[in-house]
Design a protein around this motif. Structure first.
Motif, PDB file in Angstrom:
ATOM      1  N   PRO A   5      18.454 -20.861   2.975  1.00  0.00           N
ATOM      2  CA  PRO A   5      18.535 -19.395   2.936  1.00  0.00           C
ATOM      3  C   PRO A   5      18.456 -18.791   4.330  1.00  0.00           C
ATOM      4  O   PRO A   5      17.725 -19.301   5.192  1.00  0.00           O
ATOM      5  N   ILE A   6      19.202 -17.723   4.527  1.00  0.00           N
ATOM      6  CA  ILE A   6      19.114 -17.007   5.806  1.00  0.00           C
ATOM      7  C   ILE A   6      17.963 -15.997   5.739  1.00  0.00           C
ATOM      8  O   ILE A   6      17.320 -15.689   6.725  1.00  0.00           O
ATOM      9  N   LEU A   7      17.704 -15.517   4.508  1.00  0.00           N
ATOM     10  CA  LEU A   7      16.622 -14.547   4.299  1.00  0.00           C
ATOM     11  C   LEU A   7      15.811 -14.975   3.086  1.00  0.00           C
ATOM     12  O   LEU A   7      16.373 -15.286   2.039  1.00  0.00           O
ATOM     13  N   SER A   8      14.489 -15.026   3.264  1.00  0.00           N
ATOM     14  CA  SER A   8      13.600 -15.300   2.131  1.00  0.00           C
ATOM     15  C   SER A   8      12.572 -14.175   2.032  1.00  0.00           C
ATOM     16  O   SER A   8      11.907 -13.850   3.025  1.00  0.00           O
ATOM     17  N   VAL A   9      12.469 -13.606   0.866  1.00  0.00           N
ATOM     18  CA  VAL A   9      11.473 -12.563   0.598  1.00  0.00           C
ATOM     19  C   VAL A   9      10.544 -13.160  -0.451  1.00  0.00           C
ATOM     20  O   VAL A   9      10.981 -13.532  -1.539  1.00  0.00           O
ATOM     21  N   ASP A  10       9.269 -13.298  -0.088  1.00  0.00           N
ATOM     22  CA  ASP A  10       8.359 -14.044  -0.945  1.00  0.00           C
ATOM     23  C   ASP A  10       7.175 -13.175  -1.370  1.00  0.00           C
ATOM     24  O   ASP A  10       6.327 -12.841  -0.540  1.00  0.00           O
ATOM     25  N   ASP A  11       7.172 -12.758  -2.619  1.00  0.00           N
ATOM     26  CA  ASP A  11       6.059 -12.005  -3.222  1.00  0.00           C
ATOM     27  C   ASP A  11       5.663 -10.789  -2.382  1.00  0.00           C
ATOM     28  O   ASP A  11       4.481 -10.554  -2.116  1.00  0.00           O
ATOM     29  N   VAL A  12       6.651 -10.014  -1.974  1.00  0.00           N
ATOM     30  CA  VAL A  12       6.380  -8.884  -1.065  1.00  0.00           C
ATOM     31  C   VAL A  12       5.909  -7.650  -1.830  1.00  0.00           C
ATOM     32  O   VAL A  12       6.481  -7.272  -2.848  1.00  0.00           O
ATOM     33  N   GLN A  13       4.851  -7.069  -1.286  1.00  0.00           N
ATOM     34  CA  GLN A  13       4.345  -5.779  -1.772  1.00  0.00           C
ATOM     35  C   GLN A  13       4.388  -4.771  -0.633  1.00  0.00           C
ATOM     36  O   GLN A  13       4.128  -5.127   0.525  1.00  0.00           O
ATOM     37  N   VAL A  14       4.681  -3.520  -0.970  1.00  0.00           N
ATOM     38  CA  VAL A  14       4.540  -2.424  -0.005  1.00  0.00           C
ATOM     39  C   VAL A  14       3.637  -1.385  -0.654  1.00  0.00           C
ATOM     40  O   VAL A  14       3.962  -0.866  -1.732  1.00  0.00           O
ATOM     41  N   ALA A  15       2.495  -1.124  -0.017  1.00  0.00           N
ATOM     42  CA  ALA A  15       1.535  -0.164  -0.577  1.00  0.00           C
ATOM     43  C   ALA A  15       1.504   1.082   0.298  1.00  0.00           C
ATOM     44  O   ALA A  15       1.579   0.990   1.528  1.00  0.00           O
ATOM     45  N   PHE A  16       1.407   2.238  -0.336  1.00  0.00           N
ATOM     46  CA  PHE A  16       1.274   3.502   0.381  1.00  0.00           C
ATOM     47  C   PHE A  16      -0.080   4.096   0.040  1.00  0.00           C
ATOM     48  O   PHE A  16      -0.393   4.244  -1.149  1.00  0.00           O
ATOM     49  N   PRO A  17      -0.892   4.433   1.070  1.00  0.00           N
ATOM     50  CA  PRO A  17      -2.184   5.057   0.756  1.00  0.00           C
ATOM     51  C   PRO A  17      -1.984   6.414   0.096  1.00  0.00           C
ATOM     52  O   PRO A  17      -1.048   7.128   0.418  1.00  0.00           O
ATOM     53  N   VAL A  18      -2.881   6.724  -0.830  1.00  0.00           N
ATOM     54  CA  VAL A  18      -2.805   8.011  -1.522  1.00  0.00           C
ATOM     55  C   VAL A  18      -3.949   8.874  -1.022  1.00  0.00           C
ATOM     56  O   VAL A  18      -5.081   8.424  -0.971  1.00  0.00           O
ATOM     57  N   GLY A  19      -3.646  10.115  -0.625  1.00  0.00           N
ATOM     58  CA  GLY A  19      -4.694  11.044  -0.210  1.00  0.00           C
ATOM     59  C   GLY A  19      -5.113  10.864   1.233  1.00  0.00           C
ATOM     60  O   GLY A  19      -6.259  11.116   1.582  1.00  0.00           O
ATOM     61  N   GLY A  20      -4.226  10.426   2.093  1.00  0.00           N
ATOM     62  CA  GLY A  20      -4.524  10.334   3.532  1.00  0.00           C
ATOM     63  C   GLY A  20      -4.892   8.933   3.958  1.00  0.00           C
ATOM     64  O   GLY A  20      -5.112   8.046   3.133  1.00  0.00           O
ATOM     65  N   LEU A  21      -4.979   8.751   5.298  1.00  0.00           N
ATOM     66  CA  LEU A  21      -5.168   7.417   5.858  1.00  0.00           C
ATOM     67  C   LEU A  21      -6.497   6.784   5.480  1.00  0.00           C
ATOM     68  O   LEU A  21      -6.627   5.571   5.422  1.00  0.00           O
ATOM     69  N   LEU A  22      -7.550   7.635   5.273  1.00  0.00           N
ATOM     70  CA  LEU A  22      -8.866   7.079   4.961  1.00  0.00           C
ATOM     71  C   LEU A  22      -9.038   6.808   3.470  1.00  0.00           C
ATOM     72  O   LEU A  22     -10.068   6.303   3.045  1.00  0.00           O
ATOM     73  N   ALA A  23      -8.025   7.154   2.684  1.00  0.00           N
ATOM     74  CA  ALA A  23      -8.145   6.971   1.232  1.00  0.00           C
ATOM     75  C   ALA A  23      -8.188   5.496   0.876  1.00  0.00           C
ATOM     76  O   ALA A  23      -7.623   4.663   1.560  1.00  0.00           O
ATOM     77  N   ARG A  24      -8.865   5.198  -0.222  1.00  0.00           N
ATOM     78  CA  ARG A  24      -8.959   3.798  -0.658  1.00  0.00           C
ATOM     79  C   ARG A  24      -7.860   3.435  -1.645  1.00  0.00           C
ATOM     80  O   ARG A  24      -7.558   2.283  -1.854  1.00  0.00           O
ATOM     81  N   ASP A  25      -7.346   4.466  -2.318  1.00  0.00           N
ATOM     82  CA  ASP A  25      -6.332   4.181  -3.334  1.00  0.00           C
ATOM     83  C   ASP A  25      -4.968   4.047  -2.684  1.00  0.00           C
ATOM     84  O   ASP A  25      -4.701   4.639  -1.636  1.00  0.00           O
ATOM     85  N   ALA A  26      -4.137   3.271  -3.338  1.00  0.00           N
ATOM     86  CA  ALA A  26      -2.782   3.101  -2.833  1.00  0.00           C
ATOM     87  C   ALA A  26      -1.842   2.970  -4.016  1.00  0.00           C
ATOM     88  O   ALA A  26      -2.234   2.531  -5.100  1.00  0.00           O
ATOM     89  N   ILE A  27      -0.611   3.384  -3.816  1.00  0.00           N
ATOM     90  CA  ILE A  27       0.401   3.115  -4.843  1.00  0.00           C
ATOM     91  C   ILE A  27       1.340   2.049  -4.294  1.00  0.00           C
ATOM     92  O   ILE A  27       1.553   1.949  -3.076  1.00  0.00           O
ATOM     93  N   LEU A  28       1.867   1.262  -5.205  1.00  0.00           N
ATOM     94  CA  LEU A  28       2.764   0.189  -4.801  1.00  0.00           C
ATOM     95  C   LEU A  28       4.209   0.655  -4.952  1.00  0.00           C
ATOM     96  O   LEU A  28       4.696   0.861  -6.065  1.00  0.00           O
ATOM     97  N   GLY A  29       4.885   0.831  -3.818  1.00  0.00           N
ATOM     98  CA  GLY A  29       6.303   1.173  -3.849  1.00  0.00           C
ATOM     99  C   GLY A  29       7.129  -0.062  -4.167  1.00  0.00           C
ATOM    100  O   GLY A  29       8.176   0.006  -4.818  1.00  0.00           O
ATOM    101  N   VAL A  30       6.664  -1.216  -3.689  1.00  0.00           N
ATOM    102  CA  VAL A  30       7.258  -2.510  -4.038  1.00  0.00           C
ATOM    103  C   VAL A  30       6.090  -3.380  -4.501  1.00  0.00           C
ATOM    104  O   VAL A  30       5.067  -3.470  -3.821  1.00  0.00           O
ATOM    105  N   ALA A  31       6.220  -3.981  -5.679  1.00  0.00           N
ATOM    106  CA  ALA A  31       5.044  -4.554  -6.337  1.00  0.00           C
ATOM    107  C   ALA A  31       5.121  -6.066  -6.504  1.00  0.00           C
ATOM    108  O   ALA A  31       4.804  -6.598  -7.570  1.00  0.00           O
TER     109      ALA A  31
END
Ligand code: SF4
Length: 326
Positions: A5-31
């Motif tokens: 493979p030229i590109l391998s994507v392995d179990d990738v998640q992208v999380a966005f913090p909710v309620g500002g940088l110090l917030a503990r919660d996050a939503i998963l844009g890619v899960a």
């Protein structure tokens, strides 16, 4: 032997913090998604707006940090490299952005635009005027277009200029975000034919991000259908189009106009709005919209695999309708 493979994507998640940088919660844009792309192959990421496909493409290109998993390009782990260390790799992995005219600087000529990647990454003594003519030729535009400005181009011509920029540095992989957005149907066909031709001629691999199933059918060898940041169905494009197994894929395909009346599908209407990423449904996250949801669907996540469903469809046999509907 199958190429590595030229590109391998392995179990990738992208999380966005909710309620500002110090917030503990996050939503998963890619899960948590995984796939591979081999040299010369086109892989399509398909889904409605908000499904996570553009976020995933930005993560592959190093424009978005990932919170879990690994991305490997040409054998090198590239997640977390940062923009400066990604720069040399961008010679080999280029991105085609969605807006054909808006992504081109209005003050630059077409000649300057298509050779700009050489000015950013170094041109190794090449004659940029000759390079502009060569690149315009590759994308089917006459040499005298080098003196034009973006506002003098049609949508299709602007898209060809975008393609010329993307192939300037001889990349191994192109990531194309909605490559035919805003174009007339006939021009869409021309751009898709061009991408197919360049892929064969230059041996390119491509990742195409789109909600347009016509585009997928035309160019992709394999495809993944995304819903709420997850892959719900992955497979060979011909196989998925002929016999979708996940209800969401079947619904998307049934909404796709089919020019051949003998092959037209019954329209599957999805009843509810797309759930918010902030409050993902339990079990199978598609159960709030699925016409075939059963009690098990809300209770248990479906097994991982190419088709993420407890009751996958099979040709000629539909599961019973969902239990809470007449
Ligand atoms: Fe529908 Fe159930 Fe399959 Fe989810 S697991 S797609 S709700 S049938």
């Amino acid at each position: 032997m199958t190429a590595a493979p030229i590109l391998s994507v392995d179990d990738v998640q992208v999380a966005f913090p909710v309620g500002g940088l110090l917030a503990r919660d996050a939503i998963l844009g890619v899960a948590g998604v995984s796939f591979e792309v081999r040299p010369g192959e086109t892989f399509a990421l398909v889904g409605e707006s908000g499904s996570g496909k553009t976020t995933l493409a930005r993560a592959i290109n190093g424009l978005q940090d990932i919170s879990q998993g690994a991305i490997t390009f040409e054998g090198v782990r590239i997640d977390g490299l940062g923009r400066a260390r990604m720069k040399p790799l961008r010679r080999r992995m280029s991105m085609m952005f969605q807006d054909p005219v808006g992504s081109l600087s209005p003050r630059m000529t077409v000649g300057d635009l298509v050779t700009e990647p050489f000015r950013i990454h170094g041109h190794g003594g090449r004659n940029l005027r000759d390079e502009a003519v060569r690149l315009l030729n590759l994308v089917g535009l006459p040499a005298d277009f080098a003196g034009r400005y973006p506002h003098q181009l049609s949508g299709g011509q602007a898209r060809r200029v975008g393609v010329a920029r993307a192939i300037a540095l001889d990349p191994a992989l192109i990531i194309a975000d909605e490559p035919t957005a805003g174009l007339d149907v006939s021009v869409q066909g021309e751009v898709l034919n061009l991408l197919n031709e360049l892929r064969e001629r230059l041996g390119l691999a491509m990742v195409i991000i789109t909600h347009n199933l016509h585009v997928v059918h035309h160019v992709a060898d394999r495809m993944a259908v995304m819903y709420l940041g997850r892959f719900v169905e992955v497979g060979e494009t011909g196989t998925v189009f002929a016999a979708p197994r996940h209800p969401y894929t079947a619904a998307l395909l049934s909404a796709n106009p089919e020019p051949d009346p003998d092959r037209a599908r019954d329209r599957i209407t999805l009843p509810a709005e797309v759930p918010s990423l902030m409050s993902r449904p339990s079990g199978c996250e598609f159960h709030t919209r699925c016409p075939w949801a059963q009690a098990k669907c809300a209770a248990m996540p479906p097994p991982a695999g190419d088709v993420s469903c407890h009751f996958p469809l099979s040709p000629g046999a539909r599961p019973p309708p969902r239990e809470d509907r007449p």
